[in-house]
Design an enzyme around this catalytic site. Sequence first.
Site, PDB file in Angstrom:
ATOM      1  CE1 TYR A 276      -3.008  -3.047   0.499  1.00  0.00           C
ATOM      2  CE2 TYR A 276      -3.563  -2.236   2.686  1.00  0.00           C
ATOM      3  CZ  TYR A 276      -3.738  -3.162   1.680  1.00  0.00           C
ATOM      4  OH  TYR A 276      -4.633  -4.181   1.843  1.00  0.00           O
TER       5      TYR A 276
ATOM      6  NE  ARG B 276     -17.704   7.379   3.323  1.00  0.00           N
ATOM      7  CZ  ARG B 276     -17.561   8.522   2.654  1.00  0.00           C
ATOM      8  NH1 ARG B 276     -18.626   9.271   2.413  1.00  0.00           N
ATOM      9  NH2 ARG B 276     -16.382   8.902   2.214  1.00  0.00           N
TER      10      ARG B 276
END
Length: 279
Positions: free
Chosen positions: A55, A241
Amino acid sequence: MSQKTEENPTAELAPGVVIPLIGLGTWPMTGEEAADAVARAIGNGYRHIDTAENYCNEEAVGEGIRRSGIARRELFLTTKFNKQWHGTTGVREAFGAATRRLGTEYLDLFLIHWPNPAHDRFVEAAEGLTRLAEEGLIRCWGVSNFKPAHLRELQSAGLEAPVNQVQIDPEHQQLDQLAFHREHNIATAAYSPLGRNGGFLSAPAVTAPAAQYGKTPAQVVLRWRVQSGRVAIPKSADDRRQRENLDVFDFALTEAEMAGIDALDTGAPPRLDSDEFGH
């Protein structure tokens, strides 16, 4: 009716090693975006952070943890390593590089990111991981994107992976994979638990419970996941969220509602074939 459920539930991966069922996924965030998202997520209640060498954000994740001010022991930190480190000695090098980037002395969970069967060294990598666990450098080891055939190779070498992180969502349930995990007591962690296009979020099997319990469709899908005893690692950099993704422990789906979401499975394979793709 909904019913009150356990707060912040965990799954046991090994004796004394428990993983929170909801974690923060960090791909594809990098740099300041990743550091800021991790720091805010911890402030919003996350205690499980997931990253990977591939990543390219381990340094940023480590920075986010430091910014949060939380004690390292309060977090469950997972990372993964690439195929160049497969082998018994390479894994130790991968561990050293990962902990330097993250700024930590140990890892809670260290995963083989992809089996790369053509490379044919994932069994050696798993052997290296068990040595790190025996030395207390990692609390637990595991794998990611391993098919049952790959897991059987590990078993043939006397190695039982405690956890496998795979792509699971309502339309890609990988039922044979899940059955193998249940049979062999392998914990399932799901990346991309809300899918890539989110089409199933508009299915009546999801929207009806959402309306019933005053939750979002995403919360219903995450509840379906954790109520099945599986770890979910949704990615979000948005405060609202992030908080919503954790707010799935004050209601429970009925058996019929669980079955309705189960029925959304299309039988489609995961997006990437781990016999062919890997890094």
